[in-house]
Each structure stands twice: as structure tokens, then as C-alpha cells.
Design a protein around this motif. Structure first.
Motif, PDB file in Angstrom:
ATOM      1  N   ILE A 142      32.230  81.805   0.684  1.00  0.00           N
ATOM      2  CA  ILE A 142      33.402  82.672   0.566  1.00  0.00           C
ATOM      3  C   ILE A 142      33.005  83.998  -0.061  1.00  0.00           C
ATOM      4  O   ILE A 142      33.444  85.066   0.361  1.00  0.00           O
ATOM      5  N   GLU A 143      32.113  83.929  -1.064  1.00  0.00           N
ATOM      6  CA  GLU A 143      31.654  85.138  -1.726  1.00  0.00           C
ATOM      7  C   GLU A 143      30.808  85.981  -0.762  1.00  0.00           C
ATOM      8  O   GLU A 143      31.002  87.182  -0.643  1.00  0.00           O
ATOM      9  N   LYS A 144      29.885  85.313  -0.065  1.00  0.00           N
ATOM     10  CA  LYS A 144      28.965  86.038   0.805  1.00  0.00           C
ATOM     11  C   LYS A 144      29.695  86.749   1.941  1.00  0.00           C
ATOM     12  O   LYS A 144      29.419  87.894   2.247  1.00  0.00           O
ATOM     13  N   TYR A 145      30.628  86.042   2.564  1.00  0.00           N
ATOM     14  CA  TYR A 145      31.314  86.608   3.723  1.00  0.00           C
ATOM     15  C   TYR A 145      32.596  87.333   3.341  1.00  0.00           C
ATOM     16  O   TYR A 145      33.379  87.728   4.203  1.00  0.00           O
ATOM     17  N   ASN A 146      32.852  87.486   2.038  1.00  0.00           N
ATOM     18  CA  ASN A 146      34.056  88.185   1.561  1.00  0.00           C
ATOM     19  C   ASN A 146      35.331  87.653   2.206  1.00  0.00           C
ATOM     20  O   ASN A 146      36.158  88.421   2.708  1.00  0.00           O
ATOM     21  N   LEU A 147      35.507  86.336   2.192  1.00  0.00           N
ATOM     22  CA  LEU A 147      36.659  85.738   2.865  1.00  0.00           C
ATOM     23  C   LEU A 147      37.825  85.552   1.912  1.00  0.00           C
ATOM     24  O   LEU A 147      37.656  85.467   0.699  1.00  0.00           O
ATOM     25  N   LEU A 148      39.018  85.490   2.473  1.00  0.00           N
ATOM     26  CA  LEU A 148      40.193  85.106   1.689  1.00  0.00           C
ATOM     27  C   LEU A 148      40.311  83.587   1.651  1.00  0.00           C
ATOM     28  O   LEU A 148      40.853  83.020   0.724  1.00  0.00           O
ATOM     29  N   ALA A 149      39.832  82.947   2.710  1.00  0.00           N
ATOM     30  CA  ALA A 149      39.876  81.491   2.762  1.00  0.00           C
ATOM     31  C   ALA A 149      38.825  81.033   3.770  1.00  0.00           C
ATOM     32  O   ALA A 149      38.511  81.755   4.724  1.00  0.00           O
ATOM     33  N   LEU A 150      38.265  79.867   3.521  1.00  0.00           N
ATOM     34  CA  LEU A 150      37.256  79.310   4.423  1.00  0.00           C
ATOM     35  C   LEU A 150      37.831  78.052   5.066  1.00  0.00           C
ATOM     36  O   LEU A 150      38.279  77.151   4.351  1.00  0.00           O
ATOM     37  N   PRO A 151      37.836  77.975   6.404  1.00  0.00           N
ATOM     38  CA  PRO A 151      38.349  76.757   7.035  1.00  0.00           C
ATOM     39  C   PRO A 151      37.374  75.591   6.835  1.00  0.00           C
ATOM     40  O   PRO A 151      36.164  75.774   6.863  1.00  0.00           O
ATOM     41  N   ILE A 152      37.939  74.418   6.598  1.00  0.00           N
ATOM     42  CA  ILE A 152      37.137  73.213   6.372  1.00  0.00           C
ATOM     43  C   ILE A 152      37.375  72.275   7.546  1.00  0.00           C
ATOM     44  O   ILE A 152      38.531  72.000   7.902  1.00  0.00           O
ATOM     45  N   ILE A 153      36.296  71.799   8.158  1.00  0.00           N
ATOM     46  CA  ILE A 153      36.425  70.964   9.350  1.00  0.00           C
ATOM     47  C   ILE A 153      35.751  69.613   9.120  1.00  0.00           C
ATOM     48  O   ILE A 153      34.896  69.484   8.262  1.00  0.00           O
ATOM     49  N   ASN A 154      36.163  68.622   9.898  1.00  0.00           N
ATOM     50  CA  ASN A 154      35.498  67.326   9.799  1.00  0.00           C
ATOM     51  C   ASN A 154      34.410  67.230  10.877  1.00  0.00           C
ATOM     52  O   ASN A 154      34.133  68.225  11.559  1.00  0.00           O
ATOM     53  N   SER A 155      33.828  66.047  11.026  1.00  0.00           N
ATOM     54  CA  SER A 155      32.688  65.943  11.936  1.00  0.00           C
ATOM     55  C   SER A 155      33.090  66.136  13.398  1.00  0.00           C
ATOM     56  O   SER A 155      32.249  66.413  14.244  1.00  0.00           O
ATOM     57  N   ASP A 156      34.381  66.026  13.692  1.00  0.00           N
ATOM     58  CA  ASP A 156      34.856  66.305  15.062  1.00  0.00           C
ATOM     59  C   ASP A 156      35.263  67.768  15.242  1.00  0.00           C
ATOM     60  O   ASP A 156      35.923  68.112  16.215  1.00  0.00           O
ATOM     61  N   ARG A 157      34.919  68.619  14.263  1.00  0.00           N
ATOM     62  CA  ARG A 157      35.262  70.035  14.275  1.00  0.00           C
ATOM     63  C   ARG A 157      36.779  70.257  14.202  1.00  0.00           C
ATOM     64  O   ARG A 157      37.274  71.305  14.573  1.00  0.00           O
ATOM     65  N   LYS A 158      37.513  69.249  13.743  1.00  0.00           N
ATOM     66  CA  LYS A 158      38.962  69.418  13.565  1.00  0.00           C
ATOM     67  C   LYS A 158      39.238  70.074  12.222  1.00  0.00           C
ATOM     68  O   LYS A 158      38.586  69.761  11.217  1.00  0.00           O
ATOM     69  N   LEU A 159      40.218  70.968  12.199  1.00  0.00           N
ATOM     70  CA  LEU A 159      40.587  71.678  10.973  1.00  0.00           C
ATOM     71  C   LEU A 159      41.328  70.720  10.044  1.00  0.00           C
ATOM     72  O   LEU A 159      42.378  70.189  10.406  1.00  0.00           O
ATOM     73  N   VAL A 160      40.770  70.476   8.844  1.00  0.00           N
ATOM     74  CA  VAL A 160      41.436  69.561   7.921  1.00  0.00           C
ATOM     75  C   VAL A 160      41.958  70.255   6.666  1.00  0.00           C
ATOM     76  O   VAL A 160      42.745  69.685   5.921  1.00  0.00           O
ATOM     77  N   GLY A 161      41.519  71.491   6.418  1.00  0.00           N
ATOM     78  CA  GLY A 161      42.003  72.188   5.226  1.00  0.00           C
ATOM     79  C   GLY A 161      41.389  73.564   5.122  1.00  0.00           C
ATOM     80  O   GLY A 161      40.641  73.989   6.008  1.00  0.00           O
ATOM     81  N   ILE A 162      41.760  74.276   4.067  1.00  0.00           N
ATOM     82  CA  ILE A 162      41.121  75.559   3.783  1.00  0.00           C
ATOM     83  C   ILE A 162      40.819  75.613   2.290  1.00  0.00           C
ATOM     84  O   ILE A 162      41.520  75.008   1.488  1.00  0.00           O
TER      85      ILE A 162
END
Lengths: 465, 465
Positions: free
Chosen positions: B223-243
Motif C-alpha cells: 500500500i505504501e509502495k503503490y500509494n494506494l487508498l486500499a488494496l484488494p485482497i483475493i483468495n486462491s480462486d482470485r475472488k475478491l474477499v476484502g480490502i
């Protein structure tokens, strides 16, 4: 999709550069985040670097240039002709632009200025006027403003016109004719509202702001405390002059943390102009200067221990066993004192305690250090019994008795060292200083002195008559 | 307008509480940022605290509760009846809710669950299943999703419906039928676009995401490196599970910094359940445990120095002057070694160097420490000459010669200590450990050993025959 690691992507890019496949390269690069392009430019050799840099549009160049290391920035500045460079310069983020400008020599600055358009020129000169460690020194002037009387539709139209060059417009600031800050609306407010709603009905008037001369560390802490994306910066007339962004606040917090850690170890933080220099980039002589000041001061302060030892030379001569356990006493005291100092410095820095809590802190440290004393004395007793079982002692002294006196000295040393370690940062803060200057080496040196005094006082009283 | 300081505002609030002016208080409080309300609740006594807390709406209560200290959270949880509490609980941010839930005892958890609606219940149980130091442990499930085939108008309408309870929707994530993450659009994109534009034309498909089991420190660094407001978190199926949000990343960075600083001083970081405890809140016994482990280990390791000293007891007996300068050698070595370790640990942690740079680092440290050696030896020479001018030396030895040998030992000690200090963190990192475990006290103890060996080797070779 960049879930896979950036090293693989670097290998691909490197291959394309080596084969001179510029078109393919261009296609790959445009999909990468700025920071990864920067990392690639930092790694390739200088000739290729300029070629790769030239592949980007003016706007992308400005973004990339802003993130490059000082050395590469300077190299590009010297390689491009002034006119081409000025186009990149004009498109940079205002805070990064001013930072770069400030690091140029005066004659380089004056060589560049004629090519820069008037608006940017005055912006650069204004931002360069602020202290680097103040809000003004880290703020950007890239923000969106709207007016109280606007409808959401009008506000959105104004943002559309103002914003394309501005990366960060999650807040729009509401100002009056005089640019005095009245409040803000978030993009979320604007999206959720109806187009005919008025800004004055959406405005948040209870906001946090900082003065342009405020210390940058306090600004960063406000952003952290209030969980802001950006903090508005105002001048003494309450006019909005800039914003400090959350990512810049994070950089400040990391930089201040490095300084605290270095100070704690008796290392001078980097000078202002070297603040962003990495370990390997900073020249040996500068590293030397960062470290030598404390080491030399401590060596000189160490003369006090030397004098005390000299005073007790006779005692040492009579009982060499005392010399054997001197280092144990010194080390343990230094370690316990540094631990106490570390937790107190950190607690002060995180705002968990203030100097008013000195009595509570003292009471806590007394209890903690007494527990530590019991453990450490027990170990010391075993140590003396094991190591010195065959030592010849003066008449009338048993090893058990000598060991007991050494352990007593150790116990007192652990308690006093912890109190000194915890107390010094509080005293420094009380007098307005940065508690982190109470470096661990300084504490080690101070508790060496108290340790020797405790040790030899007990020894001369109970062991040598 | 909260440019003025929060202490003044606290005084006003305190006055209103003391006089029981609840209506006026309510009016004042609703203008304050959540964090300041939290600070007020933490300061007032417990009876008033519950009364003040009850003044807020369910939604505000949920926000405030999420920011309170564990002790106050627990107090409120026990004071309110389960049904009222469940309403607050349901409205909390999902990550804060799961954190609170995880700290409850099992029987408290089961007493609460029946009152919670099914959706929240399964969300809490899901989030509680992740390791506290993983992405899953710090992520929130409060995010907005849109679909590729939507127009901007449809997307905005969906966000309006989804978002009121969600504080942070500066990105809207684009997912497919299976919730697989395809990309994202920013609110700025949506505001700037025309209402009939398609999301598929605005979507950013080159995004950064992290796996739900990724270490939280790496997530924060992304998040620091890419200057993001939020980073999407995915599971092993690449499904979005949180931020993971930028402010939570900042908290992680600050917490990890505290841990690094503590480790550097030989202090065990707080156990997981005590991570948010402040200095004063953490009980004495836990403070003791944090510190005793290293102190005891070092005391035991210190036996090696003891053995060496014991071995050279005869030498000390012959020349007491050697005992006088032993502490100087030990202290200087410890300081120089700790300094080198600090800069290398910090450079590793900031990603400025990797273990592959070991040769460059060694070369740099050799040069720095040789410069330091010259300075420190010169001071040591003066010191010996001044302090020991009247010492009686064995036949055939001049003070100048003895001082020279002591300074030579010091010079060698400074160079070896710096190399040990710089080298150990690299070795630990090479074997997959956290370089910060190479605590300064450990280095002090190690260079004590090398220092004594250097000192007595030189002394027995050149001074004692």
C-alpha cells in the motif's frame, strides 16, 4: 494484474531492452504502475535509461520523474535540453517539483526558470520558500476547490475541468471569494447526492486543518489520528494554501521512525539534503560523520569511568576477582537501562504517556526492575560460584560472601539503570527536546559510571578493610 | 473548525458533563470527529462514559465503539444488555467487529451470537478465522463492487445503495459473476465520466492485489509502495474477499516499527492479544517478561566473557593497567557494532539493500570503521597518557608502548565490531529470519568476547613475556 512478482516483469522488460524491441517495450511498460517503471529505470544502465524514459508521454514522464532518485533526476535534467525538460517539469506534482527545484544549484535554477511558464514559476518559488520540515515543505498545491453556492452539478463540472492533472481529488475543498477555507465535501458525498443539491447542504464544516508552518511530524500524526486522505493546510489568514496527502504523511512517519531508531543508537540522522539517500548511496564520509560524533563524545565521557577505575586501582590490585565481574555489571546495567529508555521513548512518541505521568512510570519501572534484579542476581551468583571456585581470596572472606556482595551490586545497578533509562527521556522532553536523543550508548556510558560507583562502594565497605 | 487544540474542546465537554447538561453536550459532541469523542470517553469516569455513549445514534455508537480501547469496549459490552449491544455490533466496521469478537471468551461469544443477524454472524466467523498477522486478519469486507457491463449511471446507483454504511468507497471493484476480481474504477473516474459511459471502458485492469494469507507487513508495504487508498485482497480462486485500507496499513507500519525498535533493544514485542496495549496499561509482569528473556540469555552468554577473563586472570594480576581500559574497549566495540547493525537493519527493512549486497556493505563498513578507528584510537591514546601517567609498569615497558598496544586493540575492535554488527542481520535475513532480532544487547555481548580476545592476544604477545 500484478499479483505475480515484479522481478519476473523486470526480466521481461530487461530482455526487450537488450534486444532493442522499443515498440513491444512501450506496450509492456504502459501497463505497469509508475513505481515499477521507476524501479526499472533505476536498474538499467544510463544510456538505456534515457531511451526508455523518452518512450513515455509528457504526463507520464512527469509522474515517473517525480519518483526517481535524486541522482537519476539530476542525470536526466542534464541530459535533456532545457526546453524539453521544462515541459516535464511543468507537469510534475507541485510538491515533488519544488523538492527537485530546491536541490538544484542557484545557477541551475536560474538557467531553468526562463523556460517555465509564469504560473508554475511562481508556484515553485512559493513552495520552495517553506522549511523542508514544515507542512509547507511537504504540501502540494494540487487540490480541487468548489464554492458554497454551487450545485452538485456545477461542482462536478468544475472538478472535471480542474482535475485531469491532479491525481488526488477525493476531497473537494469549499472556499469563499478570498480563498478562506470553509469546509470540504468528499467525492462520495457528490456521487451519492442529487445533481441539483447544493454544496452548502453537503459541506462538512467541522474539519481539521494545520498551519503552513506546523512541524511536518505533527501534520503526519494528525493525518494518522483522524484517518484522513489529505489534510488542508492554511496560512495565518485561514486561506487554503495546500494539502498534505496521506501517502506523503506515511513517508514522513517512516522517515521520522528511521531518525528515532538512529538517534537511539547514537547515530546522527541524515542531513536534510541527504534525507532520501539510501544506505549504499550515502558516501562513506557522511556515514562516518553520522556515527563519529556520539562515539567520540562517549569516549570522552568514558574518561569519567576511567578516573573512577584509576581511583580504585589499589582495590583491583588486591582482589582481581573484582575486575572479572566488572564487565557483567556494566553490560547488564547498559542493557536494562537501554530497554527502559526504548519503551519510554516509544510510548512518548506514540502519545501513550506524557511527562506528567513520571510518577506512574517510575513506580512501574521500580517494580519491573526489581523483578529483573532477582532473576539476574540469581544467575550472577551461580556464575561467580562456577567460574571463581578456585580463586584465592584474602583471609576471612568466603566465596559465598564475595558472590553475595557482587550480586547485591548487580541488583542495585539494574534498578538504578532502569530508572536512569526511563527518566532521561522524560527530562529531555520536559525541557522541550526530542526524547530520542537520549541514545542507548549515552545511557550505557552513564550507567557505567553509576555501576562502578555502586560496585566499588560496596566492595570497599564490605570486602576490603 | 478544529484548528484550535483538542484540549480546549475537552474542557468544554467536561464542564457540560459535570453539570449534567446532556442536551447541550449532545449538540457539541455531534460536531466532533470520532477520534476526539473516543478520547473524551477514555478520560471521563465510567458512569459518565456510559451516559455519554448513550447520547449517540446506533451508527455513531458503532463507529465510536470500534475505536475505543479494549478495556472500555469490554466494559460497555458488559454494561449494555445483549440485545442493545448487538445493534451496535452489527453496525461496526467488519474488521473492527471481528477484532473485538476474537478477544471475547468463548462463552461470551456464544452468548452474543444468537442476537446477531445471520449475515453479520457468518461475516464475523469468517473474518475471525484468519491469522491476526495476515491480510485476512486486518482486511474489511466493507467495499463496493460494480460490474463490467454497467453504465456509469448504473454503477453510481449501485454504489448509492451499497455504500451508506461503508465509510470508504474511493475505489469500486469490478467483479464477474463468480466474484473474481477483474479490476477497479475510482470515484474520480466515475465523476469525470459521462453517465452513459460503460464501466468496461473505464476499468483499470492492471492492478495490485494480495493474497488473503499474505503477511500483513507485506500488505502494508504494498500500500505504501503503490500509494494506494486500499488494496484488494483475493483468495486462491482470485475472488475478491476484502480490502485493506490505507489507514490500517499505517497502523501496521507503526506497530511493526515499534516491534523493530523493541527487538533492537532486546525487548520481546507484545504478545498478539496485547498488541494495542499502551505502556501504562500493560501489567508489570508482562513488561518483565518482555525484557527478562534477553537479559537472562545475555547474562548466560556473558559467561563466555567470564571464562576468557578467568583465563587471563594472571595477566590482569601482573598488569592492572589492562583492567582499567577493558571497559573502554568493550563499550566502544558495543557502540560501533550496534550502530552498524542499526543502519543495516533499517536499510533491509526499507528495502534499500538485500542480502545480495553483502560485499558492498562489507566494503562500506570497512571504510567507515577504519575512519572511526583512527579518531577513537587517537582519543584513547590521550586518555591512557593522561590517566595512567603515574602507573608503575613492569621493567622494559614504556607507557607510550603500552598505550600504543591498547589503541591498536581498540582499532581492531572497532573494525571487527562494525563488521559483526553489519554482518549478523544479513546472515539472519539470509536464513529467512527477521534481521531485527539481532538485538543491540546481543551484539554488545558478542563483541565483548571478540574484544577480550583481541585485547589479551595483543597484550600477551607484546606486553607480557
Amino acid at each position: 494484474m500484478t499479483v505475480t512478482n515484479s522481478e519476473q516483469r523486470y526480466e521481461i522488460v530487461k530482455g526487450l531492452i537488450d534486444q532493442g524491441e522499443w515498440d513491444a517495450l512501450s506496450g509492456v511498460l504502459e501497463k505497469l504502475p509508475t513505481i515499477e517503471i521507476v524501479e526499472i529505470l533505476e536498474k538499467v544502465d544510463e544510456d538505456h535509461m534515457v531511451t526508455v524514459f523518452s518512450l513515455f508521454s509528457k504526463k507520464e514522464k512527469a509522474q515517473i520523474f517525480g519518483e526517481l532518485s535524486h541522482d537519476l533526476q539530476y542525470f536526466i535534467f542534464n541530459t535533456l535540453d532545457k526546453r524539453s525538460f521544462s515541459k516535464v517539469f511543468e507537469d510534475m506534482r507541485s510538491d515533488e517539483r519544488a523538492d527537485f527545484y530546491q536541490r538544484l544549484e542557484v545557477d541551475e535554477q536560474s538557467a531553468l526558470l526562463p523556460y517555465i511558464n509564469k504560473k508554475v514559476r511562481s508556484n515553485v518559488i512559493e513552495l520552495s520558500g517553506y522549511e523542508a520540515d514544515s507542512a509547507g515543505g511537504i504540501m502540494t498545491t494540487d487540490f480541487a476547490t468548489v464554492r458554497n453556492w454551487m450545485t452538485v452539478r456545477e461542482a462536478v463540472d468544475k472538478i472535471k475541468v480542474d482535475s485531469p492533472g491532479k491525481k488526488m481529488i477525493y476531497y473537494a475543498y469549499v472556499v469563499d471569494n478570498e480563498k478562506v477555507l470553509l469546509g470540504f465535501v468528499t467525492l462520495k458525498d457528490l456521487i451519492i447526492a442529487d445533481l441539483q443539491d447544493k454544496i452548502e447542504d453537503l459541506i462538512h464544516v467541522d474539519f481539521v486543518a494545520a498551519d503552513v508552518h506546523e512541524d511536518r511530524e505533527n501534520v503526519a500524526k494528525m493525518i494518522e489520528k483522524y484517518n484522513l486522505l489529505a489534510l488542508p493546510i492554511i496560512n495565518s489568514d485561514r486561506k487554503l494554501v495546500g494539502i498534505v496527502r496521506h501517502d506523503d504523511a506515511m513517508d514522513v512517519i517512516v522517515a521520522e521512525q528511521t531518525e528515532d531508531m538512529e538517534r537511539l543508537m547514537g547515530i546522527q540522522p541524515n542531513a536534510e539534503e541527504d534525507e532520501d539517500e539510501s544506505y549504499l548511496d550515502l558516501p562513506v564520509v557522511k556515514h562516518f560523520k553520522k556515527r563519529v560524533i556520539w562515539l567520540v563524545s562517549l569516549a570522552i565521557m568514558g574518561m569519567i569511568s576511567g578516573l573512577i577505575l584509576h581511583h580504585f586501582e589499589e582495590a583491583l590490585d588486591k582482589m582481581v576477582i573484582l575486575a572479572l565481574y566488572m564487565p557483567m555489571l556494566a553490560d547488564t546495567g547498559g542493557n536494562a537501562g537501554s530497554q527502559a529508555a526504548t519503551v519510554v521513548i516509544r510510548a512518548l512518541s506514540l502519545g501513550e504517556v506524557t511527562t506528567k505521568d513520571w510518577a506512574k512510570i517510575t513506580f512501574k519501572e521500580v517494580r519491573i526492575s526489581m523483578l529483573l534484579s532477582i532473576c539476574l542476581s540469581a544467575i550472577a551468583y551461580i556464575k561467580v560460584s562456577l567460574l571463581s571456585f578456585d580463586t584465592v581470596l584474602p583471609d576471612g572472606l568466603s566465596l559465598a560472601y564475595v558472590a553475595f556482595i557482587i550480586c547485591l551490586a548487580l541488583a542495585i545497578q539494574v534498578v538504578t539503570s532502569s530508572l536512569i533509562g526511563a527518566g532521561l527521556p522524560l527530562i529531555v522532553r520536559k525541557f522541550g527536546g526530542d526524547p530520542a536523543v537520549v541514545a542507548s550508548p549515552a545511557i550505557t556510558t552513564i550507567v557505567d559510571v553509576t555501576g562502578l560507583l555502586i560496585y566499588f562502594s560496596l566492595a570497599t565497605t564490605f570486602l576490603l578493610h
